[in-house]
Design an enzyme around this catalytic site. Structure first.
Site, PDB file in Angstrom:
ATOM      1  N   GLY A  16      66.575  23.918  58.593  1.00 15.33           N
ATOM      2  CA  GLY A  16      65.188  23.861  58.126  1.00 15.33           C
ATOM      3  C   GLY A  16      64.807  25.146  57.420  1.00 15.33           C
TER       4      GLY A  16
ATOM      5  N   HIS B  64      63.684  12.483  62.545  1.00 12.96           N
ATOM      6  CA  HIS B  64      63.496  13.913  62.817  1.00 12.96           C
ATOM      7  C   HIS B  64      62.444  14.070  63.917  1.00 12.96           C
ATOM      8  CE1 HIS B  64      62.427  18.128  62.246  1.00 12.96           C
ATOM      9  NE2 HIS B  64      63.577  18.267  61.596  1.00 12.96           N
TER      10      HIS B  64
ATOM     11  N   TRP C 168      63.912  20.749  53.557  1.00 14.18           N
ATOM     12  CA  TRP C 168      62.868  21.644  53.030  1.00 14.18           C
ATOM     13  C   TRP C 168      61.492  21.322  53.592  1.00 14.18           C
ATOM     14  CZ3 TRP C 168      64.313  22.077  47.069  1.00 14.18           C
ATOM     15  CH2 TRP C 168      65.605  22.635  46.959  1.00 14.18           C
TER      16      TRP C 168
ATOM     17  N   GLU D 221      69.508  17.923  67.378  1.00 16.53           N
ATOM     18  CA  GLU D 221      68.522  18.975  67.157  1.00 16.53           C
ATOM     19  C   GLU D 221      67.639  19.122  68.394  1.00 16.53           C
ATOM     20  OE1 GLU D 221      67.826  19.665  62.710  1.00 16.53           O
ATOM     21  OE2 GLU D 221      66.429  18.132  63.356  1.00 16.53           O
TER      22      GLU D 221
ATOM     23  N   GLY E 138      62.604  25.566  64.478  1.00 17.92           N
ATOM     24  CA  GLY E 138      61.558  26.438  63.943  1.00 17.92           C
ATOM     25  C   GLY E 138      61.080  27.491  64.925  1.00 17.92           C
TER      26      GLY E 138
HETATM   27  C1  PEP Z   1      65.030  21.083  60.966  1.00 20.27           C
HETATM   28  O1  PEP Z   1      64.014  21.015  60.291  1.00 20.27           O
HETATM   29  O2  PEP Z   1      65.737  20.081  61.080  1.00 20.27           O
HETATM   30  C2  PEP Z   1      65.366  22.350  61.599  1.00 20.27           C
HETATM   31  C3  PEP Z   1      66.436  22.405  62.350  1.00 20.27           C
HETATM   32  O3  PEP Z   1      64.531  23.416  61.380  1.00 20.27           O
HETATM   33  P1  PEP Z   1      64.860  24.977  61.645  1.00 20.27           P
HETATM   34  O4  PEP Z   1      66.220  25.249  61.065  1.00 20.27           O
HETATM   35  O5  PEP Z   1      63.767  25.715  60.923  1.00 20.27           O
HETATM   36  O6  PEP Z   1      64.842  25.182  63.119  1.00 20.27           O
END
Ligand code: PEP
Length: 251
Positions: free
Chosen positions: A234, A95, A10, A167, A173
């Site tokens: 996210g 992260h 979040w 990621e 995002g």
């Molecule tokens: C995250 O915050 O780990 C992420 C993947 O964000 P989003 O899904 O918004 O790209």
């Protein structure tokens, strides 16, 4: 058997009242979920209240970060003991936003992973390349190096207790998701490197999540890939209907 895990990050969103409302909605809509572990990672300020809201459900609680000491004169930091105390079982570590805005290095991330494990927490250890690194052709070597350094001096038994999240920074995002093939390819690279560092047994049994603009309309294709065991979500985790659909992915 690798565990299927969908975790919602979040980030720095939601007051406590809003967080509890979202958790209560999810508790209702996910009442029948059995084979997927669902983890909610609200901001620190809402951890206790969200933990209370999801009591008597199968939904788990996670934090977005920890410091690597149990206690001490570290103004502004939160320890693994403290997040355990409010009911966390998981913690996101490394992260890309922490690496980028708070200068977290691989060495700091390694310390945090070790401390989290010492306190019986499950780290969700994040790795991923930037767009620049991908364009230079060093995406794989970057991710392999993050894995090696993040897991430095850790034994097989401990590494088996954690979860890895791939990621790609360019997909977080931004609305740009790695195609299922690209994501699966990097997950396979991570598994090969774990196999070299530890064993094929470990690499076959560790859950690797994908993160980066996961949405209700792309989760099914991602989860159909052989090496993708779940998602770290996210933006789309802030909406109960959307996140419920993601959790109820179809393969
Ligand atoms: C995250 O915050 O780990 C992420 C993947 O964000 P989003 O899904 O918004 O790209």
């Amino acid at each position: 058997m690798r565990k299927k895990i969908i975790a919602g990050n979040w980030k720095m969103y939601k007051t406590t009242r809003e967080a509890v409302q979202l958790a209560e909605n999810l508790k209702k809509s996910l009442v029948n979920i059995k084979n997927t572990i669902v983890v909610l990672c609200p901001p620190f300020t809402s951890l206790f209240s969200v933990g209370q809201a999801i009591k008597n459900s199968t939904i788990k609680l996670g934090a977005q970060n920890i410091y690597y000491e149990k206690e001490g004169a570290y103004t502004g930091e939160i320890s693994p003991l403290m997040i355990k105390d409010v009911g966390c079982q998981f913690v996101i570590i490394g992260h890309s936003e922490r690496r980028k805005y708070f200068n977290e290095t691989d060495a700091i991330i390694n310390k945090k992973i070790k401390t989290a494990l010492n306190f019986g927490l499950t780290p969700i250890f994040c790795v991923g390349e930037t767009l620049d690194q991908r364009e230079k052709g060093i995406a794989e070597s970057t991710v392999i190096s993050q894995v090696e350094k993040g897991l430095m001096d850790m034994n097989e038994e401990d590494v088996l207790k954690l979860v890895i999240a791939y990621e790609p920074v360019w997909a977080i995002g931004t609305g740009k998701t790695a195609t299922p093939d690209v994501a699966d390819g990097m997950h396979s690279v991570i598994r090969k490197s774990l196999s070299k560092l530890y064993s094929s047994d470990l690499s076959n049994n560790i859950s690797i999540l994908y993160g980066g603009s996961v949405k209700p309309d792309n989760i099914d294709a991602l989860m159909s890939q052989e090496n993708i065991d779940g998602a770290l979500v996210g933006g789309a985790s802030l909406d109960s209907a959307g996140f419920s659909r993601i959790v109820q992915f179809k393969k």
